[in-house]
Design a protein around this motif. Structure first.
Motif, PDB file in Angstrom:
ATOM      1  N   ARG A  38      36.720  50.194  80.494  1.00  0.00           N
ATOM      2  CA  ARG A  38      37.702  51.269  80.336  1.00  0.00           C
ATOM      3  C   ARG A  38      37.169  52.394  79.457  1.00  0.00           C
TER       4      ARG A  38
ATOM      5  N   LYS B  87      44.411  55.811  89.950  1.00  0.00           N
ATOM      6  CA  LYS B  87      45.207  55.182  91.012  1.00  0.00           C
ATOM      7  C   LYS B  87      45.638  56.209  92.050  1.00  0.00           C
TER       8      LYS B  87
ATOM      9  N   LYS C 209      44.674  56.461  83.772  1.00  0.00           N
ATOM     10  CA  LYS C 209      44.947  55.355  84.695  1.00  0.00           C
ATOM     11  C   LYS C 209      45.801  55.826  85.875  1.00  0.00           C
TER      12      LYS C 209
ATOM     13  N   THR D 170      36.343  56.165  80.728  1.00  0.00           N
ATOM     14  CA  THR D 170      37.016  57.313  80.126  1.00  0.00           C
ATOM     15  C   THR D 170      36.004  58.340  79.643  1.00  0.00           C
TER      16      THR D 170
END
Lengths: 322, 293
Positions: free
Chosen positions: A126, B284, B280, A130
């Motif tokens: 993650r 998606k 996020k 990012t």
């Protein structure tokens, strides 16, 4: 169902029926068409009206006389543009830089996507994802600040590091030869991480059973990447390449203008069609010449998109756009 | 589970090393600019840009926040981003929703009408003339908003998302007597939040980062958006000086470089803070939109 009912009632003459169906469609879905209206208007005004402005390329355009009264000169502007040696240089630069951007960018994006999807650790994945997509969200003007801080000759970050290793200062902003490489590195920094998202989407859509049966057959990580992931990514890669190919004749104006700006020393390797047109328009005020370059660019771009799509149909029908 | 072989572990290790290196490559310029903006001008000129401020100082920030320029630019950018994104989402959804309905007869014609603008442009000159001469939009804040209300790319993303929604939902509402407007706003949009977040973020970003239009069409300093302010500060040292010299401190060198950097950091700040929360959603949302329509 209602359509079938409408067709049954259509026992009138053919012309009458056509008219009827147009109005009955409007009657039936009027609200939906009304919804599209604002969008259609914006597109018409800001995308279709300028197409009419192409006339300027065939005129000796005089802003005071306007679009309708300026003298018509045929192809004079185009011949002027093709005779100038700048033009060829600018076209070569555009094609060369874009080919580098597309080629190296695609490679990097695919590699990043594969690597990120191979990572097991959730938090590490993650954080890295990012970080690598973050630069995409900066404007080129901000990035140009970064570039100055990195590359300026006396106190720039890179030169400080080189200095620590006893390497003499490089004055990047005075040396055109470095710039294709520098621009590619900047483009990678800005876009490669973000570009990987679409490939990651494809990878996450691959059926995990395929990988499982491969590992039962004794395939290691590398073999699975090479013989499963890469082949299954191929249609997406082709589609993305095709999309990019349509724009190969357009320089990334925002990027190059913000970073190189008005530094004539760097023009030999960085001047692209778009920056050239901009200068012709703003500095020389030569609207007709700028327009003729723009028209040529649009035409070639259009032909390229159509060709690319034809090729896509041949190679992998799934990748074609239309 | 099959035990990892040595070769597998090498592949895994090199992946970790490579991705870490690339992540460093991406993050180092940020760290460098942020830390350099927090140092003194003299230290910046003497020691150069670095990853750690040698002489910590927030003087540059004090200076830019004392001057009205940055507030005005922030106001312009906030207005353009908020109003622009809201209007663009409205217009885009209104255009995309009908195009997602299979029974709409002239759907394909409208599709092509929008798609064609991605293939063929009138070019810079024609746009420039249209906006300055025929529409008279120069030096108006709306020149940054109205032409950008429909991005075909975003529209198609939105349409593809609407397409993925089960048709029976709209149909049953219709049987209950709901009209298309009601269906769109009360039924379709509320379940489209991931797509709205994604496309909204793209629009917001485009509005936030607008500078080229400002450079072409806006000459009034009061209407400069943040990004164009940076452009001006960059290309024009005097402009940077006017910001810092309005704050008079005798015997104090005008911190041109740190002022530039501080302005840059102030510009990217909101994006960096918002981005991790939105990430996020758009990953998606993009995955849904990437399905070919």
């Amino acid at each position: 169902m209602r359509e079938a009912a409408l067709q049954k009632t259509g026992s009138k003459a053919a012309g009458q029926q056509k008219k009827d169906s147009f109005f009955s469609e409007l009657h039936k879905n009027g609200l939906l068409y009304l919804l599209t209206l604002p969008g259609l208007l914006v597109v018409f005004i800001f995308s279709y009206l300028p197409i009419g402005g192409i006339v300027i390329a065939f005129q000796d355009f005089n802003p005071r006389l306007g679009l309708f009264k300026s003298e018509f000169v045929g192809l004079k502007n185009f011949s002027f543009f093709f005779e100038s040696s700048d033009t060829i240089k600018v076209m070569v630069n555009t094609l060369f830089l874009n080919t580098l951007f597309i080629g190296i960018g695609t490679l990097a994006s695919v590699a990043i996507a594969i690597m990120l999807s191979e990572l097991g650790g959730k938090w590490f994945k993650r954080i890295t994802q990012t970080i690598v997509t973050l630069p995409y969200f900066l404007s080129w003007t901000v990035i140009s600040m970064f570039i100055v801080a990195l590359l300026s000759s006396e106190n720039g970050f890179i030169n400080k590091i080189l200095g620590a290793f006893g390497i003499a200062e490089i004055s990047f902003f005075n040396e055109a030869a470095y710039w294709p490489a520098i621009l590619v590195l900047i483009k990678l920094w800005q876009g490669a991480g973000f570009g990987s998202i679409v490939y990651m989407a494809t990878i996450s859509g691959i059926n995990p059973d395929i990988y499982e049966s491969a590992s039962i057959d004794g395939a290691g990580r590398w073999k699975k990447i090479r013989f499963i992931t890469l082949p299954l990514l191929k249609p997406t890669i082709i589609l993305m390449l095709l999309l990019a190919m349509g724009g190969i004749f357009y320089g990334d104006f925002g990027m190059i203008f913000a970073i190189v700006g008005r530094n004539p020393i760097l023009y030999p390797t960085t001047d692209v069609i778009d920056t050239y047109v901009y200068r012709a328009l703003m500095d020389l005020g030569d609207m007709s010449m700028a327009a003729s370059v723009g028209v040529f660019q649009s035409m070639v771009g259009f032909i390229l998109v159509l060709t690319a799509n034809q090729m896509a149909r041949k190679f992998s029908p799934d990748s074609a756009l239309f | 589970m099959i035990k990892e072989s040595a070769a597998d572990r090498i592949v895994k290790l090199s992946i970790y090393v490579l991705i870490t290196l690339f992540a460093l490559y991406c993050i180092v310029p940020f760290l460098m600019v942020i830390s350099s903006s927090m140092t003194t001008e003299t230290s910046l000129l003497r020691d150069g840009y670095g990853l750690w401020p040698k002489e910590f100082s927030l003087k540059a920030y004090e200076l830019i926040f004392k001057d009205a320029t940055i507030y005005k630019a922030y106001g312009v950018t906030l207005f353009v981003t908020i109003v622009g994104t809201a209007l663009a989402m409205l217009v885009t959804c209104a255009l995309a929703y009908p195009l997602s309905i299979k029974t709409l007869k002239y759907r394909n014609g409208i599709n092509f009408y929008v798609y064609f603008t991605m293939l063929f442009h009138g070019g810079l000159v024609a746009n420039y003339l249209l906006i300055t001469k025929y529409l008279g939009m120069a030096n108006s804040i709306w020149v940054l908003i109205i032409p950008a209300l429909v991005s075909p790319w975003n529209m198609f993303l939105m349409r593809n998302f609407f397409k993925s929604i089960d048709e029976s939902l709209a149909e049953s509402a219709k049987i209950d007597g709901a009209n298309d407007l009601y269906i769109l706003f009360r039924i379709i949009l509320p379940i489209s939040l991931p797509a709205i977040a994604t496309v909204g973020l793209f629009y917001a970003l485009a509005f936030w980062n607008k500078w080229f239009e400002a450079m072409l069409y806006i000459s009034k300093e009061d209407l400069f958006p943040l990004q164009y302010l940076i452009m001006r500060i960059m290309s024009n040292v005097e402009f940077a000086n006017t910001i810092s010299s309005k704050v008079n401190i005798p015997g104090f060198a005008t911190p041109t470089y740190t002022t530039r950097l501080a302005t840059t950091v102030v510009t990217i700040g909101p994006i960096i803070f918002l981005y991790p929360f939105l990430q996020k959603y758009f990953v998606k949302g993009l995955m849904v939109g990437a399905v070919k329509g």
